[in-house]
Motif scaffolding. Structure first.
Motif, PDB file in Angstrom:
ATOM      1  N   GLU A  66      45.851  42.247  39.049  1.00 49.16           N
ATOM      2  CA  GLU A  66      44.863  41.392  39.727  1.00 49.16           C
ATOM      3  C   GLU A  66      44.606  40.117  38.923  1.00 49.16           C
ATOM      4  OE1 GLU A  66      42.901  40.465  43.004  1.00 49.16           O
ATOM      5  OE2 GLU A  66      43.672  42.506  42.804  1.00 49.16           O
ATOM      6  N   ASP A  67      44.609  40.232  37.592  1.00 48.51           N
ATOM      7  CA  ASP A  67      44.397  39.059  36.744  1.00 48.51           C
ATOM      8  C   ASP A  67      45.431  37.975  37.029  1.00 48.51           C
ATOM      9  OD1 ASP A  67      42.225  40.175  35.474  1.00 48.51           O
ATOM     10  OD2 ASP A  67      43.314  40.769  33.668  1.00 48.51           O
ATOM     11  N   PHE A  68      46.677  38.402  37.259  1.00 48.41           N
ATOM     12  CA  PHE A  68      47.725  37.423  37.562  1.00 48.41           C
ATOM     13  C   PHE A  68      47.339  36.602  38.795  1.00 48.41           C
ATOM     14  CE2 PHE A  68      51.352  36.319  40.252  1.00 48.41           C
ATOM     15  CZ  PHE A  68      52.062  35.482  39.401  1.00 48.41           C
ATOM     16  N   PHE A  69      46.986  37.280  39.858  1.00 44.22           N
ATOM     17  CA  PHE A  69      46.645  36.557  41.090  1.00 44.22           C
ATOM     18  C   PHE A  69      45.395  35.702  40.908  1.00 44.22           C
ATOM     19  CE2 PHE A  69      49.182  40.162  42.779  1.00 44.22           C
ATOM     20  CZ  PHE A  69      50.188  39.414  43.376  1.00 44.22           C
ATOM     21  N   GLY A  73      43.969  31.501  41.735  1.00 42.60           N
ATOM     22  CA  GLY A  73      43.015  31.385  42.832  1.00 42.60           C
ATOM     23  C   GLY A  73      43.250  32.367  43.956  1.00 42.60           C
ATOM     24  N   HIS A  74      43.959  33.440  43.680  1.00 42.02           N
ATOM     25  CA  HIS A  74      44.260  34.453  44.685  1.00 42.02           C
ATOM     26  C   HIS A  74      43.720  35.810  44.256  1.00 42.02           C
ATOM     27  CE1 HIS A  74      46.794  32.215  47.451  1.00 42.02           C
ATOM     28  NE2 HIS A  74      47.528  31.748  46.453  1.00 42.02           N
ATOM     29  N   GLN A  75      43.871  36.748  45.139  1.00 40.56           N
ATOM     30  CA  GLN A  75      43.713  38.164  44.813  1.00 40.56           C
ATOM     31  C   GLN A  75      44.855  38.923  45.474  1.00 40.56           C
ATOM     32  OE1 GLN A  75      39.889  39.393  46.244  1.00 40.56           O
ATOM     33  NE2 GLN A  75      40.123  38.384  48.221  1.00 40.56           N
ATOM     34  N   ALA A  76      45.139  40.106  44.967  1.00 43.31           N
ATOM     35  CA  ALA A  76      46.256  40.879  45.509  1.00 43.31           C
ATOM     36  C   ALA A  76      46.109  41.081  47.018  1.00 43.31           C
ATOM     37  CB  ALA A  76      46.355  42.225  44.789  1.00 43.31           C
ATOM     38  N   LEU A  82      46.401  47.425  49.232  1.00 46.70           N
ATOM     39  CA  LEU A  82      46.527  48.489  48.237  1.00 46.70           C
ATOM     40  C   LEU A  82      45.822  49.741  48.725  1.00 46.70           C
ATOM     41  CD1 LEU A  82      45.961  47.111  44.615  1.00 46.70           C
ATOM     42  CD2 LEU A  82      48.026  48.167  45.556  1.00 46.70           C
ATOM     43  N   VAL A  83      46.506  50.878  48.608  1.00 45.00           N
ATOM     44  CA  VAL A  83      45.935  52.166  48.990  1.00 45.00           C
ATOM     45  C   VAL A  83      45.788  53.015  47.727  1.00 45.00           C
ATOM     46  CG1 VAL A  83      46.314  54.283  50.302  1.00 45.00           C
ATOM     47  CG2 VAL A  83      46.972  52.073  51.281  1.00 45.00           C
ATOM     48  N   SER A  84      44.630  53.600  47.539  1.00 42.90           N
ATOM     49  CA  SER A  84      44.394  54.499  46.407  1.00 42.90           C
ATOM     50  C   SER A  84      44.893  55.892  46.781  1.00 42.90           C
ATOM     51  CB  SER A  84      42.907  54.533  46.068  1.00 42.90           C
ATOM     52  OG  SER A  84      42.665  55.408  44.988  1.00 42.90           O
ATOM     53  N   LEU A  85      45.836  56.425  46.007  1.00 44.93           N
ATOM     54  CA  LEU A  85      46.440  57.715  46.347  1.00 44.93           C
ATOM     55  C   LEU A  85      45.539  58.869  45.928  1.00 44.93           C
ATOM     56  CD1 LEU A  85      50.182  57.123  45.309  1.00 44.93           C
ATOM     57  CD2 LEU A  85      49.095  56.784  47.545  1.00 44.93           C
ATOM     58  N   THR A 228      57.433  39.836  46.202  1.00 48.24           N
ATOM     59  CA  THR A 228      57.385  38.702  47.130  1.00 48.24           C
ATOM     60  C   THR A 228      56.093  37.909  46.970  1.00 48.24           C
ATOM     61  OG1 THR A 228      56.534  40.126  48.908  1.00 48.24           O
ATOM     62  CG2 THR A 228      58.907  39.816  48.793  1.00 48.24           C
ATOM     63  N   ALA A 229      55.004  38.613  46.642  1.00 47.78           N
ATOM     64  CA  ALA A 229      53.733  37.915  46.413  1.00 47.78           C
ATOM     65  C   ALA A 229      53.809  37.027  45.183  1.00 47.78           C
ATOM     66  CB  ALA A 229      52.599  38.928  46.277  1.00 47.78           C
TER      67      ALA A 229
END
Length: 497
Positions: A66-69, A73-76, A82-85, A228-229
């Motif tokens: 998440e820090d990368f995005f 100025g983005h978020q994942a 994202l799905v929590s398993l 791809t993101a």
């Protein structure tokens, strides 16, 4: 001053480096030998409806990703869901299984049921692991590691004892838990760090926190959605991607890299960041300009390679979770076969990923997408009959666990991937899959240098340099390398003045 930067390879670290270098105003060109980005995180489409992530499948440390995005100025969530398993994964033993729940309190209850007092011990372990995670992943791993002096910040210096750098991970786990299943459960995350738990520093209990406490996630559409993101983010900053481009040489002159030769054409650049395999990158240079001789690499301890099978089944497999670890046999024996005996294991442990349990996009309706992975020593001969022998062994144990029958006859797609494929596709030294082992002797400053010692403008990034293997560390590695290039630009400007 705007510099023209070449990045060799578009794996996770290359994508990260491209984004950060372009964000700083550089003209960035990424050269990738394949027809798609991602490196080991590429995507495989079967042609009959199955879509496979070729490499990473564990989405751990979501905050680091998440820090990368956030840095752009983005978020994942702008790019994928994202799905929590739940359960996070299941671990199969000879005498019963452990299903690791999403809920930490439920996990504590499982520990307590297996060993009196283990629930409280898990709290203590995780409190320490959280501290290591916060210091390790926020400060320790973000250093370029030119010198030990970089670690003389008050927090890192004051945390030296708490980080347990000199303790063995196995001994450390043994201080908290005695039940063999609990010990294996806590040790398993470090196997892919590249050495026996006896040789990995206890610092890496941060992996347990980054996984069990922060959760195991899945990006709908597959791990390739992250690739791809990251490419989109890099392109938004101005990075340009060139595919089917095989870099054949790094051209140099008077202590500088002046450009690259790709597909027979010379292209001039102000600096080069190599996200390609470190050892291979060095072969693109004249011998006297390489950081390390061949004897250096022969003495390194490498993380495992692996045998992978991408399988498409034309029916559902009952009782199979998204992530399943088959640990019915002795962990130590398998680890010994990798690091000491360097042979194919007699009674292998292996991992099964079945993303179609979560994601209907990755297989035709009513079908199953299955990824099998068995860790191996590097450098082994891996002929197809040997691969097939282990496939049948893994399918037999999968059948025993799920109650399915004759799974081999229900295959609609099958592709193997092993040591020689890592060499041919990624120029991976010895066919390694996970870079260098994170042993104490190969930590921080003791890893291969992120900077070429003879050329002022050549930098390395990825799993063979700092901070090490894994998706979050590779993202960090790309940022570190880009910062080095960005600082190079500032230094030039100062000299010009």
């Amino acid at each position: 001053m705007k510099n023209k930067i070449a990045i060799i390879g578009s794996g996770i670290s290359g994508l990260s480096a491209a984004a950060y270098a372009a964000q700083a105003g550089n003209e960035v060109h990424v050269f990738e030998k394949h027809d798609q980005p991602g490196g080991r995180a590429r995507q495989l489409k079967s042609g009959n409806g199955y879509t496979f992530d070729m490499g990473p499948s564990w989405y751990w440390m979501p905050d680091i990703i998440e820090d990368f995005f956030n840095d752009f100025g983005h978020q994942a969530a702008d790019f994928y869901q994202l799905v929590s398993l739940d359960p996070q994964f299941e671990m199969i033993f000879k005498d019963g299984n452990i299903s690791v729940p999403k809920s930490y309190n439920e996990l504590k209850a499982i520990f307590e049921a297996l060993e009196k007092g283990a629930g409280k011990q898990l709290d203590t372990f995780m409190k320490s692991a959280r501290y290591k995670y916060e210091v390790g992943m926020r400060e320790f791993v973000n250093k370029p590691c030119h010198s030990w002096l970089e670690f003389m910040s008050p927090r890192i210096a004051g945390s030296a004892l708490k980080l347990d750098l000199l303790s063995s991970f196995r001994n450390y786990v043994g201080r908290y838990f005695s039940h063999p299943k609990l010990r294996v459960l806590m040790e398993f995350p470090v196997i892919f760090l590249g050495a026996s738990p006896e040789k990995i520093p206890a610092l890496y209990s941060l992996m347990n926190y980054g996984g069990y406490a922060l959760g195991t996630w899945y990006p709908m559409g597959g791990f390739y959605e992250l690739v791809t993101a990251m490419k989109k983010v890099a392109e938004e900053q101005g990075a340009i991607f060139h595919f089917n481009q095989n870099v054949e040489k790094i051209v140099t002159h008077e202590g500088r890299a002046t450009g690259i030769i790709t597909n027979g054409t010379y292209l001039e650049f102000d600096a080069v960041i190599a996200s390609s395999d470190y050892h291979h990158t060095e072969t693109l240079l004249d011998p006297e300009l390489r950081n390390y001789k061949e004897t250096y690499w022969k003495k390194r301890t490498f993380a495992p390679s692996c045998l992978i099978y991408y399988l498409g089944f034309k029916e559902k497999i009952p009782g199979l979770k998204h992530h399943t670890l088959f640990f019915e046999h002795d962990l130590n024996a398998h680890v010994k076969s990798i690091y000491d005996e360097k042979k194919w294991p007699d009674n292998p442990l292996f991992y099964v990923c079945c993303p179609s349990k979560t994601d209907p996009q990755v297989a035709p309706q009513g079908h199953e997408n299955v990824f099998l992975l068995m860790p191996l020593a590097t450098g082994l001969a891996d002929a197809e009959p040997t691969r097939e022998h282990y496939l049948l062994e893994m399918l037999k144990r999968l059948e025993k666990h799920t109650g399915a029958h004759n799974l081999a006859s229900r295959l609609a797609y099958k592709k193997s991937y092993c040591i020689s494929d890592f060499v041919s596709d990624y120029n991976a030294y010895g066919g390694n899959a996970y870079g260098l082992a994170n042993t104490l002797a190969q930590t921080a400053v003791l890893k291969p240098s992120i900077k070429n010692k003879h050329l002022s403008n050549l930098f390395y990034t990825g799993q063979l340099t700092v901070p090490g293997p894994g998706v979050p560390p590779s993202i960090i590695s790309g940022k570190i390398a880009a910062n080095e290039v960005n600082n190079l630009k500032i230094n030039r400007h100062e000299k010009a003045i």
